[in-house]
Design a protein around this motif. Structure first.
Motif, PDB file in Angstrom:
ATOM      1  N   TYR A  47       0.807  -1.221   0.000  1.00  0.00           N
ATOM      2  CA  TYR A  47       0.000   0.000   0.000  1.00  0.00           C
ATOM      3  C   TYR A  47       0.839   1.270   0.000  1.00  0.00           C
ATOM      4  CZ  TYR A  47      -4.503  -2.341   0.792  1.00  0.00           C
ATOM      5  OH  TYR A  47      -5.643  -3.099   0.656  1.00  0.00           O
ATOM      6  N   GLY A  51       0.812   3.765  -3.072  1.00  0.00           N
ATOM      7  CA  GLY A  51       0.270   5.093  -2.784  1.00  0.00           C
ATOM      8  C   GLY A  51       1.224   6.206  -3.182  1.00  0.00           C
ATOM      9  N   VAL A 221       0.023  10.411   2.134  1.00  0.00           N
ATOM     10  CA  VAL A 221       0.101   8.982   1.830  1.00  0.00           C
ATOM     11  C   VAL A 221       1.049   8.276   2.798  1.00  0.00           C
ATOM     12  CG1 VAL A 221       0.939   7.309   0.138  1.00  0.00           C
ATOM     13  CG2 VAL A 221      -0.569   9.155  -0.586  1.00  0.00           C
ATOM     14  N   ARG A 225      -0.438   5.369   5.247  1.00  0.00           N
ATOM     15  CA  ARG A 225      -0.075   3.989   4.940  1.00  0.00           C
ATOM     16  C   ARG A 225       1.217   3.521   5.598  1.00  0.00           C
ATOM     17  NH1 ARG A 225      -2.200   3.218  -1.304  1.00  0.00           N
ATOM     18  NH2 ARG A 225      -4.144   4.354  -0.994  1.00  0.00           N
TER      19      ARG A 225
END
Length: 482
Positions: A47, A51, A221, A225
């Motif tokens: 992720y 991202g 981001v 994440r």
């Protein structure tokens, strides 16, 4: 005229968000019963990297294009080619560094998995500009159609593969299929086409705004994440799977609200950004309405977290219940931060927005890094602290740049807060008497909570309730007369 157009956009954007998020959630329910927490946790390891790649694909240029009222076709073509170039570069980098990522997590499966998922990054680079133009033109009816179709097809592919036993590859196929179908539809249905000309002056003009957006989104981001990296490294994919399930469940209502706000509020605010009085009225109206919706949803989800998890996902996901309840506390104030950020961007304060995000996210990243050393629950509690501090920072800046006083913010948001707390307290006291099968408990508790909240709002004449009713009545009247 703008009010009618904006309200129509809200309706279509909300419909798009409900359809797409609703379909995604239905698919996630099916996949949660077909796959294991380890499958979801394995995909989650990527992720952060995916991202960051998506942020570079956009580069902040799409937001700059929305903010620029007199954008030309040269501006749009320049942004398109930039998105395409960055999509190719970032997808190639993710594929190239896949072995290093796999070694970091000691998960060899990440090598082919990362290379498949990288394809979606390139595809998104091809469709980003068209989607931006649809948002700028408030053409959310078309976005509703393409979003719903892409979600349906990608979800169908994932479920079929999961049933056939493909495990984690079903999730990878879902990501790539969604990007491919979305790309195909926007190119067919959206009439814009690029020229081969790239304008250096356009890029230079847009970069002044987009550079701050790029940096802000990278921070965002990384913050959102980072837990996948820390939890995955320290505790393994199963713990990430539980955290992801809790976070995604919490985000069903919050992502609906945030998605509608980000899609509609920013383009709408941007059209009146120079009129501070009108912008302030719009911000206050949005704040009152969105909090009247988000507060009962979050408090209610805290109360019914256990039956929700059991009914929707199965008993194998019960370890995520306490995480879900804590994350709901953290999400209470999130929509206000979205509104305040969009208001600042609409006035062209990208540099201010960046400073705010830098301050908030540096603290947040530090909090997550430290809390992850003590366990997954502490990571969730860190989100609560982060949310409170982040909102405080946003509230102080919006007071300064829009003259939206702290007293005004409190008076706008306290009535729905009080109603939601009263509802949650009463439901919590009564919920033990509604005990039974999980689905029965969930249905009765939800009906009770909704009835109590609506009753409190009607009894005390909450302004936000009347405003929603007034907007709906105005819209119905406008349609009847047209």
């Amino acid at each position: 005229m703008l009010k009618q157009r904006s309200f129509k956009a809200v309706i279509w954007s909300a419909s798009d968000a409900f359809l797409r998020t609703g379909l995604q959630f239905v698919v996630s329910i099916a996949l949660a019963r077909l796959l294991t927490p380890e499958d979801f946790g394995t995909v989650a390891l990527l992720y952060l990297f995916v991202g960051v790649a998506h942020v570079f694909v956009d580069g902040g240029f799409t937001s700059a294009l929305i903010q620029k009222q007199d954008s030309t076709h040269a501006d749009e073509s320049t942004v398109f080619w930039f998105n395409l170039l960055m999509g190719a570069i970032t997808a190639s980098l993710l594929a190239a560094f896949a072995p290093l990522i796999a070694d970091f997590y000691d998960a060899p499966i990440l090598v082919p998995l990362a290379r498949i998922v990288a394809l979606s990054i390139f595809l998104n680079g091809l469709s980003a500009l068209q989607i931006t133009l649809l948002k700028k033109g408030l053409r959310f009816k078309l976005l509703l159609a393409v979003g719903g179709v892409s979600t349906f097809f990608s979800g169908t592919v994932a479920i079929v593969l999961a049933v056939k036993g493909y495990g984690v590859w079903a999730l990878a196929a879902q990501t790539v299929t969604a990007s491919a179908v979305l790309l195909l539809l926007v190119w067919i249905l959206q009439g814009w086409r690029p020229t081969m000309k790239i304008s250096i002056s356009s890029a230079r003009d847009l970069f002044g705004f987009s550079s701050y957006m790029l940096a802000s989104r990278l921070l965002d981001v990384t913050y959102n994440r980072l837990y996948t990296l820390t939890i995955g490294r320290l505790y393994g994919v199963e713990e990430i799977g539980y955290y992801i399930r809790a976070d995604n469940t919490k985000q069903l209502p919050t992502s609906l609200l945030s998605g509608v706000l980000s899609s509609v509020a920013y383009p709408t605010f941007a059209t009146i950004g120079s009129d501070k009085a009108r912008l302030l009225r719009g911000v206050r109206l949005a704040a009152r309405i969105v909090m009247a919706i988000n507060l009962p949803l979050m408090f209610g989800l805290i109360i019914v977290a256990k039956p929700v998890v059991v009914v929707l996902f199965g008993t194998q996901w019960l370890p995520c219940v306490p995480i879900l309840q804590i994350l709901c506390m953290a999400a209470v104030l999130m929509p206000l931060q979205v509104i305040y950020g969009n208001a600042l961007l609409a006035q062209g304060h990208a540099n201010v927005y960046f400073r705010i995000e830098l301050t908030k996210k540096l603290f947040a990243i530090l909090a997550i890094a430290v809390s992850s050393l003590y366990g997954v629950i502490w990571v969730a509690w860190a989100q609560v602290a982060i949310s409170m501090i982040s909102f405080t920072i946003s509230a102080l800046y919006i007071k300064r740049y829009l003259q939206y006083s702290l007293k005004g913010q409190f008076l706008d948001c306290f009535p729905p807060f009080g109603a939601a707390v009263a509802m949650a307290s009463l439901v919590w006291l009564i919920s033990d008497k509604l005990a039974g099968a999980p689905i029965t408990s969930l249905i009765l508790t939800t009906i009770l909570g909704a009835s109590l909240y609506a009753g409190v709002g009607w009894l005390f004449g909450l302004r936000s309730f009347n405003e929603v009713r007034g907007l709906l009545a105005e819209r119905i009247g406008h349609r009847s007369s047209s």
